[in-house]
Scaffold this active site. Sequence first.
Site, PDB file in Angstrom:
ATOM      1  N   THR A 169      -4.060   8.811  34.322  1.00  0.00           N
ATOM      2  CA  THR A 169      -2.940   9.700  33.987  1.00  0.00           C
ATOM      3  C   THR A 169      -2.609   9.638  32.490  1.00  0.00           C
ATOM      4  O   THR A 169      -2.118  10.605  31.927  1.00  0.00           O
ATOM      5  CB  THR A 169      -1.687   9.375  34.825  1.00  0.00           C
ATOM      6  N   ASP A 170      -2.912   8.495  31.864  1.00  0.00           N
ATOM      7  CA  ASP A 170      -2.746   8.404  30.411  1.00  0.00           C
ATOM      8  C   ASP A 170      -3.739   9.314  29.688  1.00  0.00           C
ATOM      9  O   ASP A 170      -3.388   9.994  28.726  1.00  0.00           O
ATOM     10  CB  ASP A 170      -2.984   6.966  29.942  1.00  0.00           C
ATOM     11  N   PHE A 171      -4.990   9.269  30.123  1.00  0.00           N
ATOM     12  CA  PHE A 171      -6.015  10.055  29.427  1.00  0.00           C
ATOM     13  C   PHE A 171      -5.870  11.544  29.722  1.00  0.00           C
ATOM     14  O   PHE A 171      -6.061  12.378  28.832  1.00  0.00           O
ATOM     15  CB  PHE A 171      -7.407   9.516  29.766  1.00  0.00           C
TER      16      PHE A 171
END
Lengths: 396, 396
Positions: A169-171
């Site tokens: 979800t960060d990337f």
Amino acid sequence: MNAAPDCGPLAGLRVIDLGQVYLGPYCGLMFALMGAEVIKVEPPGGDSIRGIAGGRENPAAMMLNSSKQSVTLDLGSEGGRSALLALADSADVLIENFRPGTMEKLGLGWETLCARNPRLVMGSGKGYAADSVYRDAPAMDFPIQALTGLMSVTGFPDGPPVKCGAAITDFLGGIHLFGGIMAALHARGATGRGDFVQIAMQDVTHHALASNIASYLLAPDGFADRAGNSQAVLKVAPYDLFPARDGQVAIMCLNDRHWQQLTRAMGRPDLAEDPELAAGPARCARRAQVDGWVTAWTSSQTRAEIFAALSSAHVPGAPVRTLAEVVSDDDMRARGMIHDLPHPDLGTVPVPGLPMRFAAHPQVAPIPAPTVGADTARILAALEQDLPSAQSKDTY
Amino acid sequence: MNAAPDCGPLAGLRVIDLGQVYLGPYCGLMFALMGAEVIKVEPPGGDSIRGIAGGRENPAAMMLNSSKQSVTLDLGSEGGRSALLALADSADVLIENFRPGTMEKLGLGWETLCARNPRLVMGSGKGYAADSVYRDAPAMDFPIQALTGLMSVTGFPDGPPVKCGAAITDFLGGIHLFGGIMAALHARGATGRGDFVQIAMQDVTHHALASNIASYLLAPDGFADRAGNSQAVLKVAPYDLFPARDGQVAIMCLNDRHWQQLTRAMGRPDLAEDPELAAGPARCARRAQVDGWVTAWTSSQTRAEIFAALSSAHVPGAPVRTLAEVVSDDDMRARGMIHDLPHPDLGTVPVPGLPMRFAAHPQVAPIPAPTVGADTARILAALEQDLPSAQSKDTY
């Protein structure tokens, strides 16, 4: 000193990257690898990702900050704030993924920055959107995977939910933020004015669940949240991991043509000719038997042999590789997707190359990430900013 | 007829979207939701995603193709090819994610399109890069998850690798392709020339594993590929799913401050004051006991009560939600991230809204996806193209 490469589609842009950990830095990395001048602004102790591994610097810091420059500023001090404002005045783009409200608290919110530099595009990445009911909840990849349902669709039907092992979800957030900033820069070409672009990890992860949500909508009552390594809704088989002599392979027959091609690869024309196996639902009903035939074929061969046979027969499949295997992948190196760059303490680190290819721009090898604050004096001098005296605070 | 919205940062761009299934269409969706005119070109039988659910149209087709127009062309016919060339001549961007070699086989490769329209930006998304040793292997999300190691880091330490339940490599691919195309459009502003942008799902997924690869590099010998819902390398606790009265919650104490805050939320000042629990490695060594205290607190409450308490105490955590809960999320609707749009057969479908917010552009609600070929006659007439007579082939 790290100089930005003088070519690439984004050459000429100046980006102030206040990004921390993964989301912001990955967004900034795209700019850096495409030739923009990216100035990573860190607290005097460095981006928290640098130290997260205890005594040694985390290799992730180097992997996500190559081809950037580093300026350390205590944004809570008057001198640090003044230097950041001068940097933002000189920039096309400013990226940040602090917790909500931090930029405003520091007197560096969008209203302030935009009033001084109307051409600036500010990009903010958060866990939850500013107008979300969850806006005050601390957000990191793990809870976002829980809340969005990504965790509920990952794992085996008879087991618990499990997170996707990557901080996905960060990337997803970082690359959506990049796309949004580029769209705002495009609009600036016509209007001359910058913009404030915001993304939330919750929202971009939700959208990446479109195929799962569609499956749920088709069969809400009988929906099995998790399908392990099989298909949740479609009546298809074989579709799973199968044992090889040296590990496992993923094989999927999404349609009946794939099955015909697989039987050819397996050397089993008898199965290809069996009309009772021709259709997906029939194979699905006899799944244990079908998987047994496939296993009989795969278990006597290596993953490489199976992968080659599947590729020749146009059947989707691939070896299950460990990270140890992925990290030592020669093909990724030959194609410039991994660059082994020297690090003062860690030896060499496998640093990502630009994942987009441009016909009009040569691939440029990344330059090692700067040490903390390596470019502070030079960059502030060029802005005629005094070097802030108080550089003590590590976080804001 | 679906008209593109007349505002948004990409208003004025014309995009030809040959995308199929998820990767290409998600890329095209970003353009459409930001105001570009997106013409989805489909084979006469429609994008294969439309029919994949058997008798009914797959809701995913509607979720990923809103605010686009649809033109059906048999690209294998002379008339279809000629119409596509006319469309590409009129466009700023062309998106495709066919299997490798398809565009060239159809006489629609980059060399051909660029020679006719030097301002065109062509974006191609594939599973493997054109210069990869795996370039001939059929690629879909499942094998890409296997080959990149994403599968090997997902699941429990004592269990097998398991795929991330979402088709995450397709969506990562689609949004990276969007970012690359936008960078090429930015460069076109200076050079006047288009570009050919390529991304591979293998490469973008590899890069999203940066944190895992860093963890492996720090401890290659003792690396446990899979950590379930815990942390693979860092000595932190609690960090897991915990039972609530109505399901499970994710709770993570990434640092010792989070632990102090959690004990406050739990009403356990005795634990906060225990010096033997103050540091992560110590809590990790007594993980069963620590998790037991947390479970004693969570198991008597609902997920919502726990989430509220965690948020107030600034502890990262969230409910594990099912897709059924996610699909009925009112907050996503209030914020314009889900729009319930009418579909001729399916009733209403929860269609994604633009996941980026722009201060300079209002949010625009998506327009329902077109039926197959709804805009063919009008758009070809505007290009002074005859309607191709032979519209029979469903795939290329």
